[in-house]
Design a protein around this motif. Structure first.
Motif, PDB file in Angstrom:
ATOM      1  N   LEU A  57       0.837  -1.188   0.000  1.00  0.00           N
ATOM      2  CA  LEU A  57       0.000   0.000   0.000  1.00  0.00           C
ATOM      3  C   LEU A  57       0.875   1.243   0.000  1.00  0.00           C
ATOM      4  N   SER A  61      -1.715   6.309   1.673  1.00  0.00           N
ATOM      5  CA  SER A  61      -2.971   5.681   2.069  1.00  0.00           C
ATOM      6  C   SER A  61      -3.051   5.510   3.585  1.00  0.00           C
ATOM      7  N   PRO A  63      -3.625   6.327   7.539  1.00  0.00           N
ATOM      8  CA  PRO A  63      -4.587   7.199   8.220  1.00  0.00           C
ATOM      9  C   PRO A  63      -3.903   8.447   8.776  1.00  0.00           C
ATOM     10  N   VAL A  71      -5.764   6.292  18.537  1.00  0.00           N
ATOM     11  CA  VAL A  71      -5.910   4.831  18.494  1.00  0.00           C
ATOM     12  C   VAL A  71      -4.858   4.156  19.372  1.00  0.00           C
ATOM     13  N   PHE A  75      -5.499   1.714  22.659  1.00  0.00           N
ATOM     14  CA  PHE A  75      -5.362   0.329  22.201  1.00  0.00           C
ATOM     15  C   PHE A  75      -5.140  -0.636  23.372  1.00  0.00           C
ATOM     16  N   ASP A  85      -2.656 -11.884  16.195  1.00  0.00           N
ATOM     17  CA  ASP A  85      -3.613 -11.867  17.302  1.00  0.00           C
ATOM     18  C   ASP A  85      -4.743 -12.871  17.171  1.00  0.00           C
ATOM     19  N   ARG A  94     -10.336 -12.745  15.215  1.00  0.00           N
ATOM     20  CA  ARG A  94      -9.857 -11.367  15.326  1.00  0.00           C
ATOM     21  C   ARG A  94      -9.289 -11.116  16.724  1.00  0.00           C
TER      22      ARG A  94
ATOM     23  N   ASN B   6      -3.249  -5.542  13.549  1.00  0.00           N
ATOM     24  CA  ASN B   6      -4.251  -4.858  14.378  1.00  0.00           C
ATOM     25  C   ASN B   6      -4.074  -3.331  14.288  1.00  0.00           C
ATOM     26  N   ASP B   7      -5.028  -2.633  14.885  1.00  0.00           N
ATOM     27  CA  ASP B   7      -5.004  -1.162  14.819  1.00  0.00           C
ATOM     28  C   ASP B   7      -3.784  -0.574  15.516  1.00  0.00           C
ATOM     29  N   MET B 107      -5.615   0.836   4.763  1.00  0.00           N
ATOM     30  CA  MET B 107      -4.909   1.022   6.035  1.00  0.00           C
ATOM     31  C   MET B 107      -5.774   1.736   7.072  1.00  0.00           C
ATOM     32  N   SER B 108      -7.006   2.017   6.747  1.00  0.00           N
ATOM     33  CA  SER B 108      -7.834   2.745   7.720  1.00  0.00           C
ATOM     34  C   SER B 108      -8.083   1.878   8.948  1.00  0.00           C
ATOM     35  N   PHE B 109      -8.312   2.525  10.084  1.00  0.00           N
ATOM     36  CA  PHE B 109      -8.506   1.779  11.325  1.00  0.00           C
ATOM     37  C   PHE B 109      -9.823   1.022  11.287  1.00  0.00           C
ATOM     38  N   ARG B 110      -9.802  -0.202  11.770  1.00  0.00           N
ATOM     39  CA  ARG B 110     -11.012  -1.021  11.714  1.00  0.00           C
ATOM     40  C   ARG B 110     -11.809  -0.952  13.021  1.00  0.00           C
ATOM     41  N   ASP B 112     -10.659  -1.662  16.426  1.00  0.00           N
ATOM     42  CA  ASP B 112     -10.441  -2.745  17.398  1.00  0.00           C
ATOM     43  C   ASP B 112     -10.822  -2.265  18.800  1.00  0.00           C
TER      44      ASP B 112
END
Lengths: 94, 151
Positions: A57, A61, A63, A71, A75, A85, A94, B6-7, B107-110, B112
């Protein structure tokens, strides 16, 4: 590299080939077949790389950095790289 | 095919690629939860050794191990050992600038929201509550996020 040398060798083969009646129809057909073969090989290699490492990517792209800070602050998941994970929650993956 | 990053990893990668990554991580560090602090330290370990060293003491002073995962295994790592692993170039628990996070779409945050520390605490309670419970019967081991105690 491998793909480039393959294209070069194919073009060389096409250039040295002559149709018996002097027309170019056979050469064109040959070229078309080779392009399809090269394109298929390229797609196969791209799919294999994507499966192994994930898609590449571009940097733009990503964030926003401000959002990333928020975040990271909140987290509470596992510290892991590359998606390790899933093992801790096999039901959801997930 | 494996799982997605993960995020936390995506956030760490994003900050790593920002022009003021070091300042941002140093400022964020005290406000982060344990895993977030670990990501911040792992990135700082590659970006700025001095900043990394300045935060390791406060990280180790805190109680509790860090929940980590690699491949198909997850475990609790002591803070000291995790710091040691971060410094190793080939460790699976180190941040590698040449390896971007693995995401299949964007790549956007999902979003979590899973709190592994809370899950662990609940599963520990579950094992304690059930008389004669044997290892491997906890909600965590069976993947049930909403354990129900049975007597």
């Amino acid at each position: 590299m491998m793909l480039a040398s393959m294209i070069r060798s194919e073009l060389g083969a096409i250039a040295s080939e002559k149709s018996p009646d002097g027309k170019t129809t056979l050469i064109k057909a040959h070229m078309k077949a080779n392009y399809v073969q090269v394109a298929s090989t390229f797609l196969l290699v791209a799919a294999a790389l994507s499966a192994c490492h994930g898609p590449l990517l571009p940097k733009n792209s990503l964030p926003s950095v401000t959002e990333a800070g928020t975040v990271l602050q909140n987290f509470k998941g596992e510290y892991s790289y590359g998606g390790g994970d899933w093992a801790l929650n096999p039901t959801t993956g997930r | 095919m494996g799982a997605e990053s993960n995020d936390g990893e995506v956030a760490a990668w994003t900050i790593y690629n920002s022009p003021d990554g070091v300042e941002r991580l140093v400022k964020l560090f005290p406000e982060c939860m344990p895993s977030g602090q670990a990501y911040a330290l792992a990135v700082l370990c590659r970006l700025d050794k001095a900043a990394f060293q300045s935060l390791t003491n406060s990280f180790c002073r805190e109680n509790g191990d860090i929940r980590v995962a690699s491949g198909c295994s997850g475990w609790a790592e002591t803070r000291t050992e995790l710091l040691r692993q971060m410094k190793l170039s080939k460790s699976a628990l180190a941040f590698h600038p040449s390896r971007p996070p693995r995401r299949y779409s964007s790549m956007s945050f999902r979003g979590d929201q899973r709190d592994v520390y809370e899950l662990i605490a609940k599963s520990d309670e579950f094992v304690v509550c059930v008389d004669g419970a044997k290892a491997g019967t906890s909600a965590f081991a069976t993947g049930d996020p909403n354990p129900v105690t049975k007597s």
